[in-house]
Design an enzyme around this catalytic site. Structure first.
Site, PDB file in Angstrom:
ATOM      1  NE  ARG A 135      -4.435  -1.233   1.628  1.00  0.00           N
ATOM      2  CZ  ARG A 135      -5.406  -1.608   2.449  1.00  0.00           C
ATOM      3  NH1 ARG A 135      -5.241  -1.522   3.745  1.00  0.00           N
ATOM      4  NH2 ARG A 135      -6.543  -2.055   1.964  1.00  0.00           N
ATOM      5  CE  LYS A 175     -22.279 -18.904   5.526  1.00  0.00           C
ATOM      6  NZ  LYS A 175     -22.444 -18.437   6.904  1.00  0.00           N
ATOM      7  N   GLY A 181     -12.012  -8.905  -1.064  1.00  0.00           N
ATOM      8  CA  GLY A 181     -11.706 -10.016  -0.156  1.00  0.00           C
ATOM      9  C   GLY A 181     -10.786 -11.069  -0.720  1.00  0.00           C
ATOM     10  N   GLY A 218     -13.875  -3.840   0.865  1.00  0.00           N
ATOM     11  CA  GLY A 218     -15.232  -3.363   1.112  1.00  0.00           C
ATOM     12  C   GLY A 218     -15.689  -2.280   0.139  1.00  0.00           C
TER      13      GLY A 218
HETATM   14  P1  AMP Z   1     -16.040 -15.020  -0.108  1.00  0.00           P
HETATM   15  O1  AMP Z   1     -15.228 -14.461   1.018  1.00  0.00           O
HETATM   16  O2  AMP Z   1     -17.504 -14.881   0.055  1.00  0.00           O
HETATM   17  O3  AMP Z   1     -15.537 -14.556  -1.466  1.00  0.00           O
HETATM   18  O4  AMP Z   1     -15.841 -16.603  -0.054  1.00  0.00           O
HETATM   19  C1  AMP Z   1     -14.597 -17.209  -0.259  1.00  0.00           C
HETATM   20  C2  AMP Z   1     -14.609 -18.531   0.416  1.00  0.00           C
HETATM   21  O5  AMP Z   1     -15.559 -19.391  -0.192  1.00  0.00           O
HETATM   22  C3  AMP Z   1     -13.285 -19.238   0.307  1.00  0.00           C
HETATM   23  O6  AMP Z   1     -12.782 -19.406   1.607  1.00  0.00           O
HETATM   24  C4  AMP Z   1     -13.631 -20.571  -0.333  1.00  0.00           C
HETATM   25  O7  AMP Z   1     -12.941 -21.648   0.254  1.00  0.00           O
HETATM   26  C5  AMP Z   1     -15.106 -20.702  -0.060  1.00  0.00           C
HETATM   27  N1  AMP Z   1     -15.761 -21.616  -0.999  1.00  0.00           N
HETATM   28  C6  AMP Z   1     -15.801 -21.519  -2.310  1.00  0.00           C
HETATM   29  N2  AMP Z   1     -16.457 -22.576  -2.845  1.00  0.00           N
HETATM   30  C7  AMP Z   1     -16.837 -23.367  -1.826  1.00  0.00           C
HETATM   31  C8  AMP Z   1     -17.557 -24.600  -1.742  1.00  0.00           C
HETATM   32  N3  AMP Z   1     -18.010 -25.223  -2.822  1.00  0.00           N
HETATM   33  N4  AMP Z   1     -17.774 -25.110  -0.510  1.00  0.00           N
HETATM   34  C9  AMP Z   1     -17.300 -24.471   0.585  1.00  0.00           C
HETATM   35  N5  AMP Z   1     -16.628 -23.311   0.564  1.00  0.00           N
HETATM   36  C10 AMP Z   1     -16.399 -22.760  -0.629  1.00  0.00           C
END
Ligand code: AMP
Length: 397
Positions: free
Chosen positions: A35, A195, A352, A375
């Site tokens: 940064r 999620k 992220g 964010g």
């Molecule tokens: P996010 O922070 O919402 O972008 O989510 C990223 C996280 O989603 C990472 O830690 C991945 O390991 C997890 N992830 C991606 N695909 C899957 C899956 N099929 N089952 C469980 N975790 C997952």
């Protein structure tokens, strides 16, 4: 539109620069200077133009003055990055800041102590913003990553002094504008990650803006479940099925094509090198979990991208941290990087885990733009107004 620093007459002026130098540190030493290094351009250019450059930033989340969060440790790496000694004041307002600024010569750079030592900063307190403004003639905001917060140094100051975007802020806004503001069509978005519930606003905004919404990662499971497929032991937010269906309906009405995996990689447990196999998306065994999109799914996405001009990416296609469940993410990322190198695809990614996933795939430097803003990048993709950016735009009117 916003002003850039090219439009400022900075010679002999005191220029307050809000940077984001909130770097990782351990035992009083900066462990990653990314940064700082990325902020150097703006600082050097202003100094070369004869400005007195006064840096405002935050470091950590102190509750009031707390020496643990002193920014003194930034001085060495910052001086190295800008190629000259950076001065210091142990407060960002009041007598010590005023004295440090009064002693500056044209072309000097001074770092003021943590703006978050004053709780008024995060309250965007007008009197505090005025106290900050007292040390400047002009204001440059180069901290896109904090632009989603209306704080005194990120928003308030733009109403008190003529304001412009620094080079980093400018690059970020230009990349985002090209990706979603006025993109070359067709536009695809890859949205992955764990999620659906954390990305509702994102999905809702994207369906009305992109031609293809490619859904991967754990959130694809929820969409598959909502369509009546069995997902076994997979991560799945069953209570979000109605929401997933309504996103699909909204997409249809907006002529946005939702792309879900046609095959998936399943395993019995979430673990590195867990025994796994590829199955059709509608044939997930009850006792197994989906950890990645399958090879046919990755190929289908790559095919789709071959017909697109613009790609926005947030979130991995699978559990990329654990091999071999990083394959779909890597394959699609590498194909996108190749199309970018050929000048056929504009690729903008961020938020992220996305930066980590693309770095692991070895393509972070090969995308058109990878935002490290987290964010703020997500809120922008969600279609929200970023107060720091809005204030810059208002100042340019
Ligand atoms: P996010 O922070 O919402 O972008 O989510 C990223 C996280 O989603 C990472 O830690 C991945 O390991 C997890 N992830 C991606 N695909 C899957 C899956 N099929 N089952 C469980 N975790 C997952």
């Amino acid at each position: 539109m916003f002003r850039t620093i090219d439009k400022l007459d900075v010679k002999g002026k005191r220029v307050l620069v809000r940077a984001d130098l909130n770097v990782p540190a351990k035992d009083g030493k900066v462990t990653d200077t990314t940064r700082i290094d990325r902020s150097a351009d703006t600082l050097k250019q202003l100094a070369a133009g004869g400005a007195k450059v006064i840096i405002l930033t935050h470091f950590g989340r102190p509750k009031g003055r707390d020496e643990k969060y002193s920014q003194k440790l930034l001085l060495d790496p910052l001086s190295k990055a800008v190629g000259k000694n950076v001065g210091w004041a142990d407060d960002c307002v009041g007598a010590s800041a005023a004295a440090a600024v009064a002693a500056m010569k044209d072309g000097d750079i001074v770092l003021l102590e943590n703006v978050r030592f004053h709780p008024e900063e995060e309250k965007n307190d007008p009197a505090f913003a005025k106290a900050l403004a007292a040390n400047g003639d002009l204001y440059v905001n180069d901290a896109f990553s904090t632009a989603h917060r209306a704080h005194a140094s990120t928003e308030g100051l733009a109403h008190l002094l003529p304001a412009a975007a620094g080079r980093l802020m400018q690059a970020e806004l230009e990349a985002l504008g090209k990706a979603l503001g006025h993109p070359e069509k067709p536009v695809a978005a890859v949205v992955g990650g764990a999620k659906v519930s954390t990305k509702l606003d994102l999905l809702g905004n994207l369906v009305s803006r992109v031609d293809y919404l490619i859904i991967g990662g754990g959130m694809a499971n929820t969409f598959m479940f909502a369509q009546g497929m069995k997902v076994g032991k997979s991560l799945c937010e069953k209570e979000m099925a109605d929401t997933a269906r309504s996103i699909m309906e909204k997409a249809k009405a907006a002529n946005c094509h939702i792309v879900l995996p046609v095959d998936v990689v399943v395993a019995s447990e979430f673990a590195e090198n867990a025994p796994n196999k590829v199955v059709a998306a509608d044939a997930v065994p009850d006792d197994m979990m989906i950890l990645d999109a399958g090879p046919a799914a990755a190929e289908a996405v790559i095919d789709r991208l071959n017909g697109c001009k613009t790609l926005v990416w947030n979130g991995p296609m699978g559990a990329f941290e654990i091999a071999p469940f990083d394959k779909a993410t890597n394959a699609v990322a590498q194909a996108a990087a190749q199309r970018t190198a050929q000048g056929k695809l504009l690729t903008v990614a961020g938020g992220g885990d996305t930066v980590a996933a693309l770095a692991k795939a070895g393509v972070d430097a090969k995308f058109s733009y990878v935002s490290t803003a987290g964010g703020a990048f997500l809120e922008w993709l969600e279609g929200k107004t970023l107060p720091g950016v809005a204030a810059l735009e208002a100042s340019a009117k």
